[in-house]
Scaffold this motif. Structure first.
Motif, PDB file in Angstrom:
ATOM      1  N   SER A  74      59.815   4.356   1.373  1.00  0.00           N
ATOM      2  CA  SER A  74      59.949   2.904   1.489  1.00  0.00           C
ATOM      3  C   SER A  74      59.245   2.217   0.321  1.00  0.00           C
ATOM      4  O   SER A  74      59.713   1.207  -0.207  1.00  0.00           O
ATOM      5  CB  SER A  74      59.371   2.431   2.808  1.00  0.00           C
ATOM      6  N   MET A  75      58.131   2.820  -0.094  1.00  0.00           N
ATOM      7  CA  MET A  75      57.387   2.229  -1.202  1.00  0.00           C
ATOM      8  C   MET A  75      58.194   2.327  -2.498  1.00  0.00           C
ATOM      9  O   MET A  75      58.181   1.398  -3.309  1.00  0.00           O
ATOM     10  CB  MET A  75      56.090   2.979  -1.382  1.00  0.00           C
ATOM     11  N   TYR A  76      58.920   3.446  -2.679  1.00  0.00           N
ATOM     12  CA  TYR A  76      59.726   3.580  -3.892  1.00  0.00           C
ATOM     13  C   TYR A  76      60.864   2.574  -3.874  1.00  0.00           C
ATOM     14  O   TYR A  76      61.209   1.999  -4.907  1.00  0.00           O
ATOM     15  CB  TYR A  76      60.291   4.999  -4.035  1.00  0.00           C
ATOM     16  N   LEU A  77      61.443   2.353  -2.681  1.00  0.00           N
ATOM     17  CA  LEU A  77      62.493   1.349  -2.557  1.00  0.00           C
ATOM     18  C   LEU A  77      61.953  -0.014  -2.982  1.00  0.00           C
ATOM     19  O   LEU A  77      62.579  -0.729  -3.773  1.00  0.00           O
ATOM     20  CB  LEU A  77      62.984   1.312  -1.106  1.00  0.00           C
ATOM     21  N   PHE A  78      60.764  -0.311  -2.469  1.00  0.00           N
ATOM     22  CA  PHE A  78      60.152  -1.610  -2.787  1.00  0.00           C
ATOM     23  C   PHE A  78      59.924  -1.749  -4.287  1.00  0.00           C
ATOM     24  O   PHE A  78      60.282  -2.761  -4.897  1.00  0.00           O
ATOM     25  CB  PHE A  78      58.828  -1.720  -2.026  1.00  0.00           C
ATOM     26  N   LEU A  79      59.371  -0.693  -4.896  1.00  0.00           N
ATOM     27  CA  LEU A  79      59.093  -0.741  -6.334  1.00  0.00           C
ATOM     28  C   LEU A  79      60.385  -0.860  -7.146  1.00  0.00           C
ATOM     29  O   LEU A  79      60.478  -1.657  -8.083  1.00  0.00           O
ATOM     30  CB  LEU A  79      58.339   0.517  -6.767  1.00  0.00           C
TER      31      LEU A  79
ATOM     32  N   VAL B 251      57.652   4.863  -9.792  1.00  0.00           N
ATOM     33  CA  VAL B 251      58.331   5.614  -8.732  1.00  0.00           C
ATOM     34  C   VAL B 251      58.296   7.104  -9.041  1.00  0.00           C
ATOM     35  O   VAL B 251      57.996   7.920  -8.161  1.00  0.00           O
ATOM     36  CB  VAL B 251      59.784   5.128  -8.565  1.00  0.00           C
ATOM     37  N   LEU B 252      58.564   7.450 -10.313  1.00  0.00           N
ATOM     38  CA  LEU B 252      58.545   8.872 -10.680  1.00  0.00           C
ATOM     39  C   LEU B 252      57.176   9.478 -10.402  1.00  0.00           C
ATOM     40  O   LEU B 252      57.062  10.555  -9.811  1.00  0.00           O
ATOM     41  CB  LEU B 252      58.886   9.035 -12.166  1.00  0.00           C
ATOM     42  N   THR B 253      56.108   8.771 -10.832  1.00  0.00           N
ATOM     43  CA  THR B 253      54.751   9.266 -10.587  1.00  0.00           C
ATOM     44  C   THR B 253      54.510   9.424  -9.094  1.00  0.00           C
ATOM     45  O   THR B 253      53.970  10.435  -8.638  1.00  0.00           O
ATOM     46  CB  THR B 253      53.731   8.292 -11.175  1.00  0.00           C
ATOM     47  N   GLY B 254      54.964   8.405  -8.354  1.00  0.00           N
ATOM     48  CA  GLY B 254      54.763   8.444  -6.909  1.00  0.00           C
ATOM     49  C   GLY B 254      55.470   9.618  -6.275  1.00  0.00           C
ATOM     50  O   GLY B 254      54.923  10.265  -5.379  1.00  0.00           O
ATOM     51  N   ILE B 255      56.678   9.931  -6.769  1.00  0.00           N
ATOM     52  CA  ILE B 255      57.415  11.061  -6.193  1.00  0.00           C
ATOM     53  C   ILE B 255      56.652  12.359  -6.428  1.00  0.00           C
ATOM     54  O   ILE B 255      56.520  13.195  -5.531  1.00  0.00           O
ATOM     55  CB  ILE B 255      58.834  11.139  -6.808  1.00  0.00           C
ATOM     56  N   VAL B 256      56.080  12.511  -7.627  1.00  0.00           N
ATOM     57  CA  VAL B 256      55.316  13.728  -7.924  1.00  0.00           C
ATOM     58  C   VAL B 256      54.155  13.866  -6.940  1.00  0.00           C
ATOM     59  O   VAL B 256      53.937  14.926  -6.340  1.00  0.00           O
ATOM     60  CB  VAL B 256      54.795  13.698  -9.375  1.00  0.00           C
TER      61      VAL B 256
ATOM     62  N   SER C  21      53.867  12.504  -4.014  1.00  0.00           N
ATOM     63  CA  SER C  21      54.349  12.700  -2.654  1.00  0.00           C
ATOM     64  C   SER C  21      54.806  14.140  -2.428  1.00  0.00           C
ATOM     65  O   SER C  21      54.530  14.723  -1.370  1.00  0.00           O
ATOM     66  CB  SER C  21      55.478  11.713  -2.406  1.00  0.00           C
ATOM     67  N   VAL C  22      55.465  14.727  -3.435  1.00  0.00           N
ATOM     68  CA  VAL C  22      55.909  16.110  -3.294  1.00  0.00           C
ATOM     69  C   VAL C  22      54.717  17.042  -3.114  1.00  0.00           C
ATOM     70  O   VAL C  22      54.698  17.888  -2.213  1.00  0.00           O
ATOM     71  CB  VAL C  22      56.729  16.545  -4.539  1.00  0.00           C
ATOM     72  N   SER C  23      53.686  16.855  -3.957  1.00  0.00           N
ATOM     73  CA  SER C  23      52.556  17.790  -3.856  1.00  0.00           C
ATOM     74  C   SER C  23      51.824  17.619  -2.535  1.00  0.00           C
ATOM     75  O   SER C  23      51.422  18.609  -1.913  1.00  0.00           O
ATOM     76  CB  SER C  23      51.608  17.608  -5.039  1.00  0.00           C
ATOM     77  N   VAL C  24      51.685  16.366  -2.080  1.00  0.00           N
ATOM     78  CA  VAL C  24      50.996  16.164  -0.807  1.00  0.00           C
ATOM     79  C   VAL C  24      51.802  16.755   0.340  1.00  0.00           C
ATOM     80  O   VAL C  24      51.255  17.391   1.243  1.00  0.00           O
ATOM     81  CB  VAL C  24      50.743  14.654  -0.587  1.00  0.00           C
ATOM     82  N   THR C  25      53.160  16.591   0.291  1.00  0.00           N
ATOM     83  CA  THR C  25      53.997  17.162   1.345  1.00  0.00           C
ATOM     84  C   THR C  25      53.858  18.683   1.373  1.00  0.00           C
ATOM     85  O   THR C  25      53.739  19.276   2.451  1.00  0.00           O
ATOM     86  CB  THR C  25      55.468  16.786   1.110  1.00  0.00           C
ATOM     87  N   ALA C  26      53.853  19.293   0.183  1.00  0.00           N
ATOM     88  CA  ALA C  26      53.714  20.743   0.136  1.00  0.00           C
ATOM     89  C   ALA C  26      52.404  21.186   0.765  1.00  0.00           C
ATOM     90  O   ALA C  26      52.349  22.129   1.559  1.00  0.00           O
ATOM     91  CB  ALA C  26      53.791  21.220  -1.312  1.00  0.00           C
ATOM     92  N   LEU C  27      51.329  20.458   0.443  1.00  0.00           N
ATOM     93  CA  LEU C  27      50.020  20.802   0.993  1.00  0.00           C
ATOM     94  C   LEU C  27      50.017  20.665   2.512  1.00  0.00           C
ATOM     95  O   LEU C  27      49.547  21.560   3.233  1.00  0.00           O
ATOM     96  CB  LEU C  27      48.962  19.894   0.361  1.00  0.00           C
ATOM     97  N   MET C  28      50.589  19.555   3.005  1.00  0.00           N
ATOM     98  CA  MET C  28      50.627  19.343   4.452  1.00  0.00           C
ATOM     99  C   MET C  28      51.435  20.432   5.145  1.00  0.00           C
ATOM    100  O   MET C  28      51.043  20.945   6.190  1.00  0.00           O
ATOM    101  CB  MET C  28      51.277  17.985   4.759  1.00  0.00           C
TER     102      MET C  28
ATOM    103  N   TYR D 260      45.250   5.065  -8.628  1.00  0.00           N
ATOM    104  CA  TYR D 260      45.949   5.589  -7.446  1.00  0.00           C
ATOM    105  C   TYR D 260      46.201   7.088  -7.590  1.00  0.00           C
ATOM    106  O   TYR D 260      45.947   7.857  -6.657  1.00  0.00           O
ATOM    107  CB  TYR D 260      47.268   4.855  -7.225  1.00  0.00           C
ATOM    108  N   VAL D 261      46.684   7.484  -8.777  1.00  0.00           N
ATOM    109  CA  VAL D 261      46.988   8.901  -8.968  1.00  0.00           C
ATOM    110  C   VAL D 261      45.735   9.748  -8.789  1.00  0.00           C
ATOM    111  O   VAL D 261      45.744  10.788  -8.124  1.00  0.00           O
ATOM    112  CB  VAL D 261      47.611   9.138 -10.365  1.00  0.00           C
TER     113      VAL D 261
END
Lengths: 125, 502
Positions: free
Chosen positions: A45-50, A83-88, A90-97, B138-139
């Motif tokens: 949702s945050m990427y959509l907003f950005l 958004v690109l930075t955010g996706i990176v 988000s991917v790493s955090v998802t993998a960790l979780m 943030y990062v």
């Protein structure tokens, strides 16, 4: 309070509703996988907003073709970069979780975090 | 341009690259690399501090020499350099202190992974201190979270994995809110560099336009960072995460990780939004209320705890409450008190964690309150260290905790509306602190019957057996006394740093 604005900016409103859905899922779901799904909805949702904030109607992606260099021809590229930075992230955090979830599932054979806590208390460690 | 000006960037990059390099090294080399990196960065931060003190003004380091609205920047003043130096010293002592625990608690092949996490954590802390760009912040907040999670779960038990999970969930909620706040602020001001946002925010405030979105952005960022730094109602992950992880991790997490977020919040208050706008927004009143609640509830929870490490962890909740009360007072004196408390809490809490592990070593690794009887005699240095830490937390003169309480009280006097409630809460919290800390001190100096000691197999611990831990304890005690006895120059340093900060 002017509700007309919400109709005009309905995309932003959708992004915020999605954020709410994701946030409450991450906070309140007991199932770990559902929590992770909630987290992904929240991030998306945050990427959509950005992306919305960077988009200017009628303009193109900022890639120079046919020698058009005027600033007026292109959208704002910075939010896309964010958004690109955010996706990176988000991917790493998802993998960790997910890896933590696998560890917990192998140990306790459940995905319910509260149940895991009660089991831990019984173990008395 | 003097070479010294490059040091902040070099120190960030050094720790950033030391992380991946450790992954291919064996245990001993990784440890050596980690210690060397921390010491080198500490020395470089010392040089930077000296340089900034000499010139008397901060400087901006533009990355790749791109000018202001486009490039990424590092901004260095007295406060930043001093914080970096202090964090390095505490980090070094925390890493040294847990060598023995790490040997027994971490799998043999995974030691180098631990040092990756420590290096990355140091890198993210330094970046949070130095950066002048909100999205970079943030990062690095996320890097900080991930590496802290690694530090918690490196000791592989069910407890720590569950604690890491809970920590991740709360942290992600916090960073989600923080990112949303940044997005709002970006769409309002069109900038990501802190100084540019501040200029735009001042214009917005003066014209009265977009008042509610600006307020929302401030709220989202404050609440996000408050969740991440375990302000009272969001502290549920904290006791497990601090209580069950390995010694170095617990000490690093309690004394440094949450402080990085708090420092970022101070930066946002002063540099991104401007303290005047923050004061008018009344957000600090919310932080004040939760801070007061944390001061009292954290201590009450600590009193009810019989596990010594969890008790110290709950005490952290109370101390974080103090720091937010300092913000809530809404004057410069309050912020100075908060920053001083960041220093004093970091020095004291890491000392307490190390000392508590020392006295549990002398009680057959049992962390139960009643098993600790007489352990102050069985491990003399740890007993003394625990006593020093406890007295400092309670706020006895000569120790660092006293100075921060004094500064909080002085700051409260300047705020007419909040003076009474702050002073009352300080008094109650001090009494509660005294209840659980002095209770433990009395317990560890109550002689245990000889047959009980023999039955349970408790053994005396001597300094020569635990050289690293003893060294760390002695240094932390010295740091505590330094902050307690020579507070004047430190406070002046913080004042000057804060003037530069705005």
């Amino acid at each position: 309070m002017n509700f007309g604005n919400i109709l005009v900016n309905y995309e932003e409103a959708v992004a915020m509703i999605l954020f709410g859905i994701g946030f409450s899922n991450l906070l309140m779901q007991k199932n770990l996988i559902k929590k992770i799904v909630g987290m992904n909805i929240m991030d998306t949702s945050m990427y959509l907003f950005l992306a919305l904030k960077g988009y200017i109607a009628g303009r193109k992606a900022p890639i120079v073709v046919n020698g058009v260099q005027s600033m007026e021809a292109y959208i704002n590229p910075i939010p896309s970069g964010l958004v690109l930075t955010g996706i990176v992230v988000s991917v790493s955090v998802t993998a960790l979780m997910l890896s933590l979830t696998i560890r917990l599932y192998n140990r306790y054979h459940t995905l319910d975090l509260d149940e895991i806590s009660t089991m831990l208390k019984k173990e008395g460690l | 341009m003097e070479f010294v000006r490059n040091f902040p960037l070099i120190s960030i990059l050094l720790s950033l690259f030391a992380g991946p390099v450790s992954s291919v090294l064996d245990k001993k080399k990784a440890k050596f690399l980690n210690l060397a990196v921390i010491i080198i960065i500490g020395i470089m931060s010392g040089f930077v501090l000296f340089y900034v003190l000499g010139t008397g003004q901060e400087y901006v380091y533009t990355m790749g020499h791109f000018p202001a609205p486009w490039g990424n920047e590092i901004r260095v003043g007295i406060l930043e350099a001093a914080m970096a130096l202090f964090f390095c010293v505490v980090m070094l002592l925390c890493v040294i202190s847990g060598v023995l625990e790490r040997d027994s608690e971490i799998e043999e092949t995974k030691h180098n992974l631990y040092y990756i996490m420590v290096n990355l954590l140091l890198c993210s802390l330094l970046a949070l201190i130095y950066t002048n760009d909100l999205f970079t912040a943030y990062v690095f907040v996320e890097i900080n979270t991930i590496s802290a999670c690694g530090l918690i779960m490196i000791k592989q038990t069910g407890r720590t994995i569950e604690a890491a999970m809970r920590y991740m969930i709360m942290s992600l909620l916090g960073s989600g809110l923080f990112l949303l706040g940044i997005c709002f602020l970006y769409s309002l001001t069109g900038h990501l560099l802190m100084s540019n946002i501040k200029a735009q925010a001042a214009i917005l405030q003066a014209s009265g336009e977009y008042h509610i979105p600006l307020l929302t952005a401030i709220c989202l960022m404050s609440v996000g960072l408050a969740i991440k730094s375990a302000l009272y109602p969001f502290h549920t992950w904290l006791p497990d995460a601090y209580g069950y992880s390995t010694l170095s991790s617990a000490a690093i997490l309690s004394s440094l990780v949450s402080k990085g977020y708090i420092f970022l919040l101070i930066k946002i208050f002063y540099r991104v939004i401007g303290f005047e706008i923050i004061k008018e927004s009344k957000v600090i009143n919310v932080l004040f209320v939760f801070g007061i609640a944390g001061m009292i509830m954290g201590s009450i929870n600590a009193i009810r705890e019989s596990d010594i490490q969890r008790m110290i962890a709950y005490s952290s909740v109370a101390q974080i409450g103090y720091i937010y009360v300092g913000f809530g007072l809404g004057n410069t004196a309050g912020i100075i008190a908060s920053i001083y408390h960041i220093l004093s809490h970091a020095a004291t809490k890491s000392l307490l964690f190390v000392a508590s592990s020392g006295i549990t070593d002398a009680s057959g690794k049992s962390r139960d309150f009643f098993d600790l009887t007489g352990s102050g005699y069985r491990n003399k240095l740890a007993g003394v260290a625990f006593t020093v830490g406890s007295l400092s937390m309670v706020g006895i003169p000569m120790f660092s905790g006293f100075i921060s309480k004094l500064l909080f009280a002085q700051a409260a006097v300047e705020n007419r509306h909040k003076i009474l409630i702050t002073l009352v809460a300080l008094a109650i919290s001090t009494i509660l602190n005294a209840v659980y800390f002095l209770k433990t001190v009395v317990r560890i100096y109550t002689p245990e019957k000889t047959e009980v000691v023999i039955n349970k197999g408790f053994q005396d611990v001597y300094m020569s057996e635990q050289k690293a831990k003893s060294f760390a304890m002695i240094c932390l005690i010295a740091l505590n006394f330094f902050l307690g006895l020579f507070s004047e120059p430190v406070v002046v340093l913080i004042e000057r740093g804060l003037e530069m900060f705005a």
